[in-house]
Design a protein around this motif. Structure first.
Motif, PDB file in Angstrom:
ATOM      1  N   TYR A 140      -4.644   1.837  -9.769  1.00 50.33           N
ATOM      2  CA  TYR A 140      -3.569   1.584  -8.815  1.00 50.33           C
ATOM      3  C   TYR A 140      -4.166   0.734  -7.697  1.00 50.33           C
ATOM      4  O   TYR A 140      -5.128   1.150  -7.050  1.00 50.33           O
ATOM      5  N   THR A 151       3.549   4.501  -4.886  1.00 45.73           N
ATOM      6  CA  THR A 151       4.387   3.301  -4.814  1.00 45.73           C
ATOM      7  C   THR A 151       4.788   2.999  -3.379  1.00 45.73           C
ATOM      8  O   THR A 151       4.752   1.852  -2.936  1.00 45.73           O
ATOM      9  N   LYS A 152       5.171   4.037  -2.629  1.00 43.45           N
ATOM     10  CA  LYS A 152       5.558   3.851  -1.243  1.00 43.45           C
ATOM     11  C   LYS A 152       4.398   3.360  -0.383  1.00 43.45           C
ATOM     12  O   LYS A 152       4.593   2.673   0.614  1.00 43.45           O
ATOM     13  N   TYR A 161       0.994   0.618  -3.609  1.00 44.80           N
ATOM     14  CA  TYR A 161       0.143   0.453  -4.791  1.00 44.80           C
ATOM     15  C   TYR A 161       0.952  -0.047  -5.981  1.00 44.80           C
ATOM     16  O   TYR A 161       2.120   0.321  -6.155  1.00 44.80           O
ATOM     17  N   GLU A 162       0.324  -0.876  -6.802  1.00 44.68           N
ATOM     18  CA  GLU A 162       0.891  -1.268  -8.087  1.00 44.68           C
ATOM     19  C   GLU A 162      -0.085  -0.835  -9.175  1.00 44.68           C
ATOM     20  O   GLU A 162      -1.297  -0.918  -8.996  1.00 44.68           O
ATOM     21  N   LYS A 163       0.445  -0.362 -10.294  1.00 46.02           N
ATOM     22  CA  LYS A 163      -0.424   0.104 -11.366  1.00 46.02           C
ATOM     23  C   LYS A 163      -0.851  -1.067 -12.246  1.00 46.02           C
ATOM     24  O   LYS A 163      -0.017  -1.852 -12.702  1.00 46.02           O
ATOM     25  N   GLN A 174      -3.724  -1.749  -4.211  1.00 47.94           N
ATOM     26  CA  GLN A 174      -2.882  -2.133  -3.075  1.00 47.94           C
ATOM     27  C   GLN A 174      -2.752  -3.644  -2.965  1.00 47.94           C
ATOM     28  O   GLN A 174      -1.690  -4.162  -2.675  1.00 47.94           O
ATOM     29  N   GLU A 184       3.539   9.644  -8.099  1.00 50.19           N
ATOM     30  CA  GLU A 184       3.736   8.220  -8.394  1.00 50.19           C
ATOM     31  C   GLU A 184       4.628   7.587  -7.317  1.00 50.19           C
ATOM     32  O   GLU A 184       4.408   6.449  -6.910  1.00 50.19           O
ATOM     33  N   LYS A 185       5.630   8.330  -6.856  1.00 46.83           N
ATOM     34  CA  LYS A 185       6.505   7.809  -5.806  1.00 46.83           C
ATOM     35  C   LYS A 185       5.726   7.570  -4.518  1.00 46.83           C
ATOM     36  O   LYS A 185       5.917   6.559  -3.831  1.00 46.83           O
TER      37      LYS A 185
END
Length: 392
Positions: A94, A83-84, A87-89, A96, A79-80
């Motif tokens: 997910y 996120t880096k 991407y947003e859920k 971009q 998940e990290k």
């Protein structure tokens, strides 16, 4: 480097020098998360992975399974990484790019299985369904105090966004679906090309052609003139140089005397001021689709906010400000992407834009439109522009 990575910085510098696998510009942002595990195999696996613009929860689980031998890589660590990478859920996806247009595309490509009617009677339910299933805030403020006028406006606004999404077609008036969801005999349809062209050598009147070939088209899975129009345009637009300069359901073949883009540009020029889209539609009898197509195909028209458009020469901008703006755009390109909110923040903080800000209403529609004008290679909406095409 020492401040960021402490005593491990020497290892990091050595590691980067020895490896040419770091082609992605964002690696530096998350190396600190995994630096305590110095096995190069992890990095080689990671940089061999393909990340599309949209990932499902199953895709993320598959990525996680690539690192089973690394006990310290858990779902939380994956998940990290996601996120880096920006991407947003949203629901089980997910994403971009998560502007209104991108979320609508995700909704219609992944979640809508049947033609969906968009009008003032259904708009609230559609918006609530999008926000619920994709954990989003599409028009959330507007639907809190919904009335008849708001519903009509939102339905038209949503139709306008849908008309700009590649692959979204109308199956009937105000009813939309993604083209991949239409079940029809492609081979039989392609074989009808010469028959269809025999009706007229200059244009394709989808209503007239459909009426003449209705039984044949029905037999191969095409049940309305809207679907016929969309499929014919989809398959033959490039080969026949098709355009929609006239009626929104008439496709012109090759170069034509009438050009809707020229008509719209001349109308705005004659009026001599920034105009509301609804005013233009009323005066020129344009549909949402026709107006948006003309705006997208023009190299002179600029959006000044969500509802108003004008010509590029209406923008109050000096030559020095233009050059500075171009430099700022280039410097804020991140791997082919430009975040419009971030670009606006840079403009607001730059003292050289003080006069420009005072003379113009700086908003995301206006700035995105300016970027697209000076850099036509960038495509997208008012939140994110990209040189890359969206990967489904």
């Amino acid at each position: 480097m020492y401040e960021l990575f402490g005593k491990n910085y020497r290892f990091l510098v050595s590691f980067l020098k020895r490896n040419e696998i770091f082609s992605r510009p964002f690696y530096i942002d998350f190396l600190d998360l995994f630096l305590f595990d110095r096995r190069e195999r992890f990095f080689k696996i990671f940089y061999s992975l393909e990340f599309t613009n949209i990932l499902t929860t199953e895709n993320v689980k598959t990525i996680r399974s690539s690192f089973k031998s690394f006990k310290w890589i858990t779902q939380e660590e994956i998940e990290k990484i996601i996120t880096k990478l920006g991407y947003e859920k949203h629901g089980k996806y997910y994403v971009q790019n998560s502007g209104y247009k991108d979320i609508l595309e995700l909704y219609f490509v992944k979640l809508v299985s049947h033609p969906l009617r968009v009008d003032e009677n259904t708009i609230k339910l559609i918006i609530e369904d999008i926000n619920s299933r994709l954990d989003y805030n599409l028009y959330s403020e507007e639907i809190k105090n919904m009335n008849d006028n708001t519903a009509i406006y939102l339905a038209r606004r949503l139709e306008g966004l849908l008309s700009r999404i590649d692959g979204i077609i109308m199956t009937d008036s105000r009813t939309y679906i993604h083209i991949n969801k239409i079940k029809y005999n492609v081979e039989e349809f392609l074989n009808l090309k010469n028959t269809i062209l025999s009706f007229n050598e200059n244009y394709i009147d989808s209503i007239a052609v459909y009426k003449n070939l209705e039984s044949i088209l029905n037999s191969i899975g095409i049940y309305s003139d809207h679907v016929f129009y969309s499929l014919f345009k989809y398959h033959f637009a490039q080969e026949l140089n098709l355009s929609t300069n006239g009626n929104s359901r008439v496709l012109t073949i090759g170069e034509q005397g009438f050009n809707r883009v020229d008509e719209l540009e001349k109308f705005i020029e004659t009026e001599g001021k920034i105009l509301e889209k609804s005013y233009i539609q009323e005066k020129l009898n344009y549909s949402n689709v026709s107006l948006n197509n003309a705006i997208d195909n023009s190299n002179k028209i600029i959006s000044f906010d969500r509802s108003f458009i004008g010509l590029i020469n209406f923008v109050q901008m000096s030559k020095n400000e233009i050059e500075l703006f171009k430099e700022l755009v280039i410097s804020n390109d991140n791997d082919g992407n430009i975040s419009i909110p971030e670009l606006i923040s840079k403009i607001n903080l730059n003292k050289s834009f003080k006069a420009f800000i005072k003379k113009n209403n700086i908003n995301k529609y206006f700035i995105a439109s300016l970027v697209r004008y000076y850099f036509p290679e960038y495509k997208g909406g008012c939140n994110l522009l990209s040189k890359k095409s969206i990967t489904k």
